[in-house]
Design an enzyme around this catalytic site. Structure first.
Site, mmCIF file in Angstrom:
data_model
loop_
_atom_site.group_PDB
_atom_site.id
_atom_site.type_symbol
_atom_site.label_atom_id
_atom_site.label_comp_id
_atom_site.label_asym_id
_atom_site.label_seq_id
_atom_site.Cartn_x
_atom_site.Cartn_y
_atom_site.Cartn_z
ATOM 1 N N GLY A 1 0.870 -1.188 0.000
ATOM 2 C CA GLY A 1 0.000 0.000 0.000
ATOM 3 C C GLY A 1 0.892 1.218 0.000
ATOM 4 N N GLU A 2 0.544 2.226 0.740
ATOM 5 C CA GLU A 2 1.391 3.421 0.872
ATOM 6 C C GLU A 2 1.714 3.612 2.350
ATOM 7 O OE1 GLU A 2 2.604 4.401 -2.632
ATOM 8 O OE2 GLU A 2 3.096 5.646 -0.905
ATOM 9 N N HIS B 1 5.417 -8.645 -4.219
ATOM 10 C CA HIS B 1 4.056 -8.995 -3.790
ATOM 11 C C HIS B 1 3.760 -10.474 -4.031
ATOM 12 C CE1 HIS B 1 2.484 -4.904 -3.030
ATOM 13 N NE2 HIS B 1 3.448 -4.574 -3.869
ATOM 14 N N CYS C 1 6.200 -5.366 0.694
ATOM 15 C CA CYS C 1 6.352 -4.042 0.077
ATOM 16 C C CYS C 1 6.181 -2.926 1.119
ATOM 17 C CB CYS C 1 5.407 -3.917 -1.110
ATOM 18 S SG CYS C 1 5.983 -2.677 -2.266
ATOM 19 N N GLU D 1 1.616 -12.255 -2.817
ATOM 20 C CA GLU D 1 0.154 -12.484 -2.809
ATOM 21 C C GLU D 1 -0.453 -12.318 -4.198
ATOM 22 O OE1 GLU D 1 1.716 -9.906 -1.720
ATOM 23 O OE2 GLU D 1 0.630 -8.057 -2.180
HETATM 24 N N1 GLN Z 1 5.697 2.911 -2.597
HETATM 25 C C1 GLN Z 1 5.085 2.427 -1.391
HETATM 26 C C2 GLN Z 1 5.703 3.101 -0.169
HETATM 27 O O1 GLN Z 1 6.808 3.547 -0.249
HETATM 28 C C3 GLN Z 1 5.184 0.916 -1.289
HETATM 29 C C4 GLN Z 1 4.581 0.293 -2.534
HETATM 30 C C5 GLN Z 1 3.787 -0.953 -2.334
HETATM 31 O O2 GLN Z 1 3.467 -1.375 -1.212
HETATM 32 N N2 GLN Z 1 3.379 -1.548 -3.430
HETATM 33 O O3 GLN Z 1 5.095 3.184 0.846
#
Ligand code: GLN
Length: 187
Positions: free
Chosen positions: A42-43, A170, A73, A172
């Site tokens: 996610g972010e 990922h 990630c 998943e």
């Molecule tokens: N770019 C995201 C971050 O730095 C991580 C990307 C992802 O989870 N697919 O938080």
């Protein structure tokens, strides 16, 4: 799995394929009912904000000191001990230094087939691993307690330290259940 933001639904399906059932966690009391936790992609900036709003950061760190956690990630960024580009808060549970969004625009998102390291084959079985990278972080430093299970172009992309696993890709999003099984074995 932490279900505040990001691709936790894909983890539910991956856990199904690996033979386990997922529970969504959104509050500190939700942590009491589970054996281990997946931090999804996610972010991280958004996740950290939501963790703050829910007063969930400290309970998560405390949970991590006694139970297994698997971060993919953004989740791997949260698990790290150091984050750059920019520096931000992290749980410090797995001894890696990571740089966010490290592959630049051209490689923002790509799929690779990885030749596993021996340690991965011993733990999870033989054969290449498909790895989907989406605005992935790069692991710049691994501490002495870290075992590297997979590399992409020389960079560690799946690392293990006792009950903790961090993947910059990922798993998943691929059909292969081996990486999720490594997590389930730690529960
Ligand atoms: N770019 C995201 C971050 O730095 C991580 C990307 C992802 O989870 N697919 O938080």
């Amino acid at each position: 799995m932490l279900a505040l933001q990001g691709d936790f639904e894909a983890h539910r399906k991956a856990l199904d394929r690996a033979g386990a059932s997922a529970v969504e966690v959104r509050t500190a009391s939700g942590l009491e009912a589970i054996d281990g936790l997946i931090l999804p992609g996610g972010e991280t900036t958004t996740m950290l904000k939501l963790l703050g709003d829910e007063k969930l950061f400290e309970p998560l760190a405390e949970f991590g000191r006694r139970r297994p956690i698997f971060g993919t990630c953004a989740g791997a960024i949260l698990l790290a001990t150091e984050v750059s580009n920019p520096p931000q808060q992290c749980l410090g549970l797995i001894d890696i230094g990571v740089e966010r969004n490290s592959y630049g625009r051209q490689l923002d998102s790509h799929v690779a087939r990885l030749e596993p390291e021996e340690a991965f084959e011993r733990a999870a079985g033989p054969g290449q691993v498909e790895a989907v990278f989406i605005r992935a972080p790069r692991i710049l430093r691994t501490g002495p307690g870290i075992e590297t299970y997979l590399r992409h172009r020389g960079d560690p992309v799946l690392v293990v330290q006792g009950p903790y696993l961090a993947a910059t890709f990922h798993p998943e999003l691929s059909d292969d259940p081996r990486v999720h099984r490594l997590f389930l074995e730690r529960l």
